[in-house]
Design an enzyme around this catalytic site. Structure first.
Site, PDB file in Angstrom:
ATOM      1  N   LYS A 121      63.430  25.196  44.341  1.00 32.10           N
ATOM      2  CA  LYS A 121      63.779  26.468  43.350  1.00 32.10           C
ATOM      3  C   LYS A 121      62.502  27.311  43.588  1.00 32.10           C
ATOM      4  O   LYS A 121      62.880  28.810  43.598  1.00 32.10           O
ATOM      5  CB  LYS A 121      63.690  25.909  41.879  1.00 32.10           C
ATOM      6  N   ASN A 122      61.348  26.937  43.247  1.00 34.48           N
ATOM      7  CA  ASN A 122      60.228  27.898  43.236  1.00 34.48           C
ATOM      8  C   ASN A 122      59.880  28.489  44.705  1.00 34.48           C
ATOM      9  O   ASN A 122      58.942  29.238  44.769  1.00 34.48           O
ATOM     10  CB  ASN A 122      58.886  27.065  42.684  1.00 34.48           C
ATOM     11  N   ARG A 165      60.784  33.727  33.598  1.00 33.27           N
ATOM     12  CA  ARG A 165      59.606  34.416  33.897  1.00 33.27           C
ATOM     13  C   ARG A 165      59.400  34.816  35.220  1.00 33.27           C
ATOM     14  O   ARG A 165      58.826  35.812  35.757  1.00 33.27           O
ATOM     15  CB  ARG A 165      58.338  33.356  33.560  1.00 33.27           C
ATOM     16  N   CYS A 206      55.308  31.550  26.780  1.00 37.37           N
ATOM     17  CA  CYS A 206      56.529  30.332  26.737  1.00 37.37           C
ATOM     18  C   CYS A 206      56.141  28.762  26.349  1.00 37.37           C
ATOM     19  O   CYS A 206      54.853  28.913  25.947  1.00 37.37           O
ATOM     20  CB  CYS A 206      57.102  30.312  28.027  1.00 37.37           C
ATOM     21  N   ARG A 246      50.504  32.093  29.593  1.00 33.39           N
ATOM     22  CA  ARG A 246      50.906  32.567  30.997  1.00 33.39           C
ATOM     23  C   ARG A 246      50.867  34.003  31.086  1.00 33.39           C
ATOM     24  O   ARG A 246      51.867  34.756  31.209  1.00 33.39           O
ATOM     25  CB  ARG A 246      52.373  31.878  31.267  1.00 33.39           C
ATOM     26  N   ASP A 274      53.633  20.345  37.601  1.00 37.26           N
ATOM     27  CA  ASP A 274      54.997  20.213  37.487  1.00 37.26           C
ATOM     28  C   ASP A 274      55.317  18.885  37.559  1.00 37.26           C
ATOM     29  O   ASP A 274      56.466  18.463  37.366  1.00 37.26           O
ATOM     30  CB  ASP A 274      55.728  20.997  38.614  1.00 37.26           C
ATOM     31  N   ARG A 332      68.273  24.506  34.842  1.00 34.67           N
ATOM     32  CA  ARG A 332      67.146  25.397  35.294  1.00 34.67           C
ATOM     33  C   ARG A 332      66.674  25.104  36.751  1.00 34.67           C
ATOM     34  O   ARG A 332      66.339  25.936  37.771  1.00 34.67           O
ATOM     35  CB  ARG A 332      66.249  25.810  34.605  1.00 34.67           C
TER      36      ARG A 332
END
Ligand code: EPU
Length: 416
Positions: free
Chosen positions: A22-23, A92, A116, A121, A304, A396
């Site tokens: 995803k990132n 974000r 968040c 952040r 993470d 997500r």
């Protein structure tokens, strides 16, 4: 709102295939803004954040089509340079359009993200870098309004390494006049994947994966044809799923060399891990041993994976210290795992986890993406039934999580 129901206590067995990261996919999608044309991106995970980015690009006038883990983006026309609050508040990472939009259109207006669930952040370092490249930036009415007729190469040193900050400036610098030097840059594999994608478009980038990146601006770029790297956080989450249930799982289509810190820590905790070229075999021991971890920028232990590792330590033999050094509020999962019988005390940025023999299923609530993954893991290990509310958080970032876990023999189902 969907819920996940897990009947815990089954050792996971079998094979699972890892999706694209995803990132990495999010910044590569944003990179398509840089140049007109039709872009093809492969190995895209089917996730809510990906569709949010697709809708944002469509809002800006681009064509967006997602099918079979492939996304096609058509960027000939940009009709709006604005990323409105509704998108940024949902995700974000929407801020990743700032650098490429400013570089191509000479203007970008992006809603300022608020705090968040995991911390304040801020994005001051993204802004500082763009200003150094000659952008004029105004912060008004909750928006960053950036303008620059032509960005200019600059020497930029980040106070702290920032992943999306490095990505935003790297994208902006590809079309700037002259050379940009990014120092104390983030070294995460997702930054490297974006650099590789940009290089495939014709960008000149050296040093991605180290903390000094040099970008020499070019006058034009080609459209993308790029395959996204495997998700190292999904990989890590399945490694812990195998370990926490005393299972035996083969994790296919992953990049083990990107999970060194986690592999080392899990081995220290007594987990048997065999590393192959692009797969891993993970076997959980009878009882996990407690060990300490501290999160750090790559190649350190990833923030993470902190919540998921805490779930593992909650049933380990002994006491473990878990220190979170990236985000100031990333312990929202603690109160929920405690409801399942875990013994955890938090003081400042450190959690002390005293392992218990068993967790017990309970109704719990997901608070953010990785926190919800830790609750799934705790539920897989627990005795009895766990019901996880607000699973939109998990959607997500984890593609088909319940199908993949069912494939490994776990008793998990979605309640719609
Ligand atoms: N920071 C600043 N100023 C800035 C930017 C960052 O002070 O301008 C601080 C942050 O507050 C934080 C630290 O720097 O304390 C590092 O934050 P970073 O900017 O690296 O985080 P990010 O780019 O916003 C990405 C991932 C996160 C992941 C972090 C850290 C994406 C889209 N998001 O966020 O992923 O936790 O890097 O590795 O790449 C997730 O997937 O669940 C997730 C939260």
């Amino acid at each position: 709102m969907d819920k996940l129901e897990i009947e815990g206590g089954t050792g996971l067995r079998g094979k699972v295939t890892i999706s694209g990261a995803k990132n990495a996919a999010l910044p590569v999608m944003a990179a398509s803004i840089l140049t007109p044309g039709e872009h093809y991106i492969y190995n895209i995970p089917i996730l809510r954040d990906i569709t949010t980015m697709g809708k944002l690009l469509a809002h800006m006038g681009m064509g967006y089509h997602l099918e079979n883990e492939e996304v096609i983006l058509q960027s000939n026309k940009i009709t709006s340079t604005e990323a409105p609050y509704d998108f940024v508040k949902t995700m974000r990472a929407s801020v990743l359009v700032l650098g490429p939009m400013l570089a191509r259109m000479g203007e970008a207006k992006v809603s300022l993200p608020g705090g968040c669930a995991i911390g304040a952040r801020p994005i001051n370092l993204h802004i500082m870098g763009l200003e150094k490249m000659g952008a004029q930036i105004n912060l008004t009415e909750g928006y960053i309004h950036a303008r620059a007729r032509k960005l200019k190469g600059a020497s930029i040193c980040f106070d702290i390494p920032t992943v999306t900050g490095t990505e935003n400036l790297m994208m902006a610098a590809t079309l700037a006049e002259g050379e940009t030097l990014l120092e104390n840059a983030a070294c995460e594999p997702e930054v490297v994947d974006l650099a590789n994608a940009l290089k495939s478009m014709g960008a000149k980038i050296e040093g991605a994966g180290t903390n000094t990146i040099t970008i020499t601006g070019v006058t034009s770029l080609n459209p993308l044809k790029y395959t996204i790297v495997a998700d190292r956080i999904e990989t890590g989450t399945f490694m812990i799923a195998a370990a926490i249930t005393g299972g035996d799982v083969v994790i296919n289509r992953c990049r083990p060399e990107q999970s060194d810190a986690l592999i080392n820590k899990m081995r220290e905790a007594g987990v048997d891990i065999t590393v192959h070229k692009d797969s891993l075999t993970v076997r959980g021991p009878e009882r996990i041993q407690s060990i300490d971890i501290k999160t750090a920028p790559y190649p350190g232990f990833p923030t993470d994976m902190q919540a998921q590792f805490m779930a593992l330590m909650s049933i380990a033999d002994g006491s473990s210290l878990i220190t979170e050094s990236i985000f100031e509020n990333r312990f929202m999962h603690v109160a929920e795992i405690r409801r399942m019988g875990a013994t955890i005390r938090v003081e400042g940025s450190t959690a002390t986890v005293r392992g218990v023999k068993n967790l017990v299923g309970a109704p719990v609530m997901a608070t953010d993406l990785r926190a919800s993954a830790s609750l799934v893991l705790a539920g897989l290990a627990a005795k009895g039934k766990t019901i996880i509310d607000r699973v939109y958080h998990i959607d997500r970032g984890y593609e088909k999580i319940e199908e993949k876990l069912q494939g490994l023999g776990s008793r998990i189902r979605r309640i719609r």
